[in-house]
Write a protein that holds these residues in place. Sequence first.
Motif, PDB file in Angstrom:
ATOM      1  N   GLU A 121       2.551 -14.719 -71.074  1.00 36.90           N
ATOM      2  CA  GLU A 121       3.048 -15.299 -69.822  1.00 36.90           C
ATOM      3  C   GLU A 121       2.091 -15.018 -68.665  1.00 36.90           C
ATOM      4  O   GLU A 121       1.892 -15.860 -67.791  1.00 36.90           O
ATOM      5  N   GLN A 122       1.509 -13.818 -68.683  1.00 36.36           N
ATOM      6  CA  GLN A 122       0.517 -13.510 -67.645  1.00 36.36           C
ATOM      7  C   GLN A 122      -0.672 -14.463 -67.737  1.00 36.36           C
ATOM      8  O   GLN A 122      -1.149 -14.981 -66.730  1.00 36.36           O
ATOM      9  N   SER A 123      -1.144 -14.682 -68.964  1.00 37.66           N
ATOM     10  CA  SER A 123      -2.294 -15.576 -69.160  1.00 37.66           C
ATOM     11  C   SER A 123      -2.014 -16.970 -68.621  1.00 37.66           C
ATOM     12  O   SER A 123      -2.863 -17.581 -67.970  1.00 37.66           O
ATOM     13  N   LYS A 158       2.900  -8.614 -62.223  1.00 41.25           N
ATOM     14  CA  LYS A 158       2.507  -9.595 -61.208  1.00 41.25           C
ATOM     15  C   LYS A 158       1.212  -9.163 -60.529  1.00 41.25           C
ATOM     16  O   LYS A 158       0.302  -9.976 -60.331  1.00 41.25           O
ATOM     17  N   THR A 159       1.130  -7.881 -60.192  1.00 38.96           N
ATOM     18  CA  THR A 159      -0.076  -7.400 -59.525  1.00 38.96           C
ATOM     19  C   THR A 159      -1.297  -7.606 -60.413  1.00 38.96           C
ATOM     20  O   THR A 159      -2.377  -7.953 -59.942  1.00 38.96           O
ATOM     21  N   GLU A 160      -1.091  -7.410 -61.693  1.00 34.54           N
ATOM     22  CA  GLU A 160      -2.187  -7.634 -62.639  1.00 34.54           C
ATOM     23  C   GLU A 160      -2.622  -9.114 -62.615  1.00 34.54           C
ATOM     24  O   GLU A 160      -3.818  -9.421 -62.683  1.00 34.54           O
ATOM     25  N   GLN A 204      -4.643   0.876 -53.850  1.00 34.64           N
ATOM     26  CA  GLN A 204      -5.567   1.591 -54.720  1.00 34.64           C
ATOM     27  C   GLN A 204      -6.031   0.730 -55.891  1.00 34.64           C
ATOM     28  O   GLN A 204      -7.186   0.762 -56.297  1.00 34.64           O
ATOM     29  N   ARG A 205      -5.088  -0.030 -56.426  1.00 33.94           N
ATOM     30  CA  ARG A 205      -5.446  -0.832 -57.597  1.00 33.94           C
ATOM     31  C   ARG A 205      -6.480  -1.892 -57.253  1.00 33.94           C
ATOM     32  O   ARG A 205      -7.378  -2.171 -58.041  1.00 33.94           O
ATOM     33  N   PHE A 206      -6.383  -2.491 -56.085  1.00 30.90           N
ATOM     34  CA  PHE A 206      -7.392  -3.481 -55.695  1.00 30.90           C
ATOM     35  C   PHE A 206      -8.732  -2.813 -55.447  1.00 30.90           C
ATOM     36  O   PHE A 206      -9.782  -3.332 -55.793  1.00 30.90           O
ATOM     37  N   PRO A 246      -6.069  -4.348 -68.211  1.00 31.35           N
ATOM     38  CA  PRO A 246      -5.441  -4.582 -69.505  1.00 31.35           C
ATOM     39  C   PRO A 246      -5.574  -6.046 -69.936  1.00 31.35           C
ATOM     40  O   PRO A 246      -5.790  -6.921 -69.104  1.00 31.35           O
ATOM     41  N   GLN A 247      -5.459  -6.256 -71.220  1.00 28.09           N
ATOM     42  CA  GLN A 247      -5.421  -7.604 -71.773  1.00 28.09           C
ATOM     43  C   GLN A 247      -4.115  -8.263 -71.312  1.00 28.09           C
ATOM     44  O   GLN A 247      -3.045  -7.709 -71.529  1.00 28.09           O
ATOM     45  N   PRO A 248      -4.188  -9.411 -70.626  1.00 28.48           N
ATOM     46  CA  PRO A 248      -2.924 -10.005 -70.155  1.00 28.48           C
ATOM     47  C   PRO A 248      -2.044 -10.489 -71.307  1.00 28.48           C
ATOM     48  O   PRO A 248      -2.549 -10.916 -72.351  1.00 28.48           O
TER      49      PRO A 248
HETATM   50  P1  ADP Z   1       4.531  -5.851 -60.963  1.00 28.94           P
HETATM   51  O1  ADP Z   1       3.514  -6.156 -59.914  1.00 28.94           O
HETATM   52  O2  ADP Z   1       5.176  -7.090 -61.532  1.00 28.94           O
HETATM   53  O3  ADP Z   1       5.553  -4.847 -60.552  1.00 28.94           O
HETATM   54  P2  ADP Z   1       2.354  -4.482 -62.273  1.00 28.94           P
HETATM   55  O4  ADP Z   1       1.236  -5.456 -62.249  1.00 28.94           O
HETATM   56  O5  ADP Z   1       2.333  -3.383 -61.288  1.00 28.94           O
HETATM   57  O6  ADP Z   1       3.760  -5.253 -62.208  1.00 28.94           O
HETATM   58  O7  ADP Z   1       2.461  -3.911 -63.761  1.00 28.94           O
HETATM   59  C1  ADP Z   1       3.337  -2.843 -64.093  1.00 28.94           C
HETATM   60  C2  ADP Z   1       2.578  -1.860 -64.962  1.00 28.94           C
HETATM   61  O8  ADP Z   1       2.211  -2.478 -66.183  1.00 28.94           O
HETATM   62  C3  ADP Z   1       1.300  -1.369 -64.340  1.00 28.94           C
HETATM   63  O9  ADP Z   1       1.136  -0.025 -64.655  1.00 28.94           O
HETATM   64  C4  ADP Z   1       0.235  -2.217 -64.980  1.00 28.94           C
HETATM   65  O10 ADP Z   1      -1.011  -1.557 -65.031  1.00 28.94           O
HETATM   66  C5  ADP Z   1       0.805  -2.449 -66.358  1.00 28.94           C
HETATM   67  N1  ADP Z   1       0.389  -3.735 -66.912  1.00 28.94           N
HETATM   68  C6  ADP Z   1       0.390  -4.932 -66.302  1.00 28.94           C
HETATM   69  N2  ADP Z   1      -0.026  -5.909 -67.130  1.00 28.94           N
HETATM   70  C7  ADP Z   1      -0.295  -5.302 -68.326  1.00 28.94           C
HETATM   71  C8  ADP Z   1      -0.751  -5.765 -69.600  1.00 28.94           C
HETATM   72  N3  ADP Z   1      -1.015  -7.061 -69.799  1.00 28.94           N
HETATM   73  N4  ADP Z   1      -0.907  -4.851 -70.565  1.00 28.94           N
HETATM   74  C9  ADP Z   1      -0.624  -3.558 -70.351  1.00 28.94           C
HETATM   75  N5  ADP Z   1      -0.196  -3.059 -69.190  1.00 28.94           N
HETATM   76  C10 ADP Z   1      -0.025  -3.910 -68.176  1.00 28.94           C
END
Ligand code: ADP
Length: 728
Positions: free
Chosen positions: A201-203, A229-231, A262-264, A196-198
């Motif tokens: 804050e993620q960016s 966070k994982t993203e 799985q996500r990695f 997904p597009q960050p």
């Molecule tokens: P955390 O690790 O903080 O619990 P995740 O990275 O698992 O959060 O994200 C939670 C959900 O939101 C996941 O399903 C992920 O794919 C989705 N997600 C994360 N960042 C984005 C984003 N920038 N746009 C849309 N969906 C996102």
Amino acid sequence: MACTIADVAIGVPKRTLFEYLVGETLPVVGARVLVPFGRRKLVGVVLGLKSDSNWPLEKLKPIEQVLDDQPVFSDNLLTMLKWASQYYQHPVGDVLQSALPVLLRNGKSSQMPPVLMWQCTVLGQQTDESELKRSPKQQQLLNQLQQQSMLDSELKQQFGSAIINALHKKQLIEKQQVIPELNNNWHTELQISAGPQPGIEQSLAITGITSQLEHFHPVLLEGVTGSGKTEVYLQAILPLLQQAKQVLILVPEIGLTPQTVQRFKQRFNAPVGLLHSNLTDNERLAVWRQAKQGQLAIVIGTRSAIFTPFKQLGMIIVDEEHDNSYKQQDGFRYHGRDLAVIRARQQNIPLVLGSATPSLESLHNALTKKYQHFQLHKRAGVSQIARQQIFDIKNQPLQYGIAKGMQDRMAAHLKQGNQVMVFINRRGYAPSLLCHHCGHVEMCHRCDKSYTLHKGLNKLQCHHCGDAKAIPARCSQCGSNQMISMGVGTEQLEQGLNQLFPAYKTLRIDSDNIRSKSRFHQMLDDINQGEYQILIGTQILAKGHHFPNVTLVLIVDVDGALFSMDYRAAENLSQLITQVAGRAGRAEQPGEMWLQSHHPDHPLLQDLLHNGYGHFARYALQERKLAQLPPFSFQALLRAEANSANKAHQFLQLAQQYFNGADNVISMGPFPALMEKRQGRYRMQLLLQSPNRASLQKTLFQAIPQIELLPESSKVRWSVDVDPQDFS
Ligand code: ADP
Ligand code: ZN
Ligand code: ZN
């Protein structure tokens, strides 16, 4: 001058190195050798080579065999391990042993061992997954194997034997003993599937992390559950992978979070290695070797994965960095997160600590600018965090520990077709069995604690030593048959809720009930399919899972932690509450969470509920500062246990004299452990505290070897715990 003598670290409880004569083959530093030790032959690691000794040469024995021509530990890793041995006051030989896969500890060759792998048959490759649409799990498994073959243990962990066997019977998959072969060229063929597009804050976090990849750069990523966070990790490691650098990701428990793995795997077509407790020795060694040779791009593992060798480590990520499972609770009592900091500094690479509920230690480092601090305030997905409220149970009638008002809330949610989750931190039917006639409570004499009543097992069980016996029909003191249970555990709660809500199905999830990982995954699937409406569980439910249909969470008792003697109990309770609240509900059904308490006005609860974990944690830090508790001071705990309280006490008193007059260090005690007696042994503690880490280290460094020489030290079981996490 020729080196004729080797300094060898051996896994025996001695702090010294042992000298051996070098034979024809000169070992390299960091290689394993087989040496005679007393009557045994032991595997040791060469830590130095030299040409003379204080001993007469004829007293030294020769090395029997050099086991490696290449070091098993790189210089970097060796430096970290030696540091850890000093810091945690643990014998270096044992530290090195703990850092090696079992097969290498036992002197096996470090060549690649064969492992059991599953792959698709020709038929399986040609089968379209839609042919399996009756079983989504089988479909998913086939799909994964069509892309790459997988380790037997990994597959079992993820799917369970039943699903694997089903596909095997259909002749779609087959297993083979193979020597895993990977190539080092994964980075040249690296492909990335779209993420997904960050958000903003993620960016910021991603840019912050990736702009400083060339040196030690610690980052705390504080983001509410589901904030992405994982993203951030996924996007931040991409530039490293492109440079052929490897990434280590520590997680509290892999079995509980297969989705993360799985996500990695899905994001990059690069090889990912897993290190967890369910691997066979061969599999563990295989991952160790592949990482060392640079064949793995990513290693995801639990605590001890911090010792994995890498060809070119580029970053360490510690997910859920607050989790207590990172601290080893016996033997070599290291903290996986803290060693991650040391290793990242040592190797001059970035480090990311992520959590929705950061530990006060890490938060303090972020607030004092030792770590760069990024926050993700909002959820990325659509779901919302449950609203948290306190239910005052003073003077309220309770049934199975649950107040009438809460039963009504439950009924309302269930009626709407939603799920309800009830937390209770006691397993079994009831925490004790009482004689109604004379008041006698059945006690475990080895621990001085009441036995827990397990009706399902038809046993009384001691949760501290595991001792179990049949449920007595009569009181052992007065012979009365009026035995009644006192208090409520998961088992009784389950029965009670079945009676209160007969129209709904309940599921109990505690360690008594989860016999295997695959069974646990099956349960999680069943929950999300809506097969059960009422979930009863212990802390295990707080980790890593999202329950979209749960709209009401009830924590039966929070008071225990509010008045605990352990100053970390409040921090741990707040983390639990916050983690759970983040895992229930979705956008259109945000959900509510209730905490039953006799102390609804308790400032901790009030702050947590009104202002959230982040605020609570900053407030708790101020309290710790006033009380001069960690992270504003540094502690070490000297533990002793013996068959009499006196013996343990005396030993610690003797030990204490080595701390009297120490610069900047105070000693407190000896006092009894929170759990004063266990398995028939009495347990005492001496707490050492200093405002300064170096002073504490220096004092320990001088005192421990002297304490070890005390004749009394061999008569008790004792240990040192640096940065203790609990006082039980
Ligand atoms: P955390 O690790 O903080 O619990 P995740 O990275 O698992 O959060 O994200 C939670 C959900 O939101 C996941 O399903 C992920 O794919 C989705 N997600 C994360 N960042 C984005 C984003 N920038 N746009 C849309 N969906 C996102
Ligand atoms: Zn009695
Ligand atoms: Zn016991």
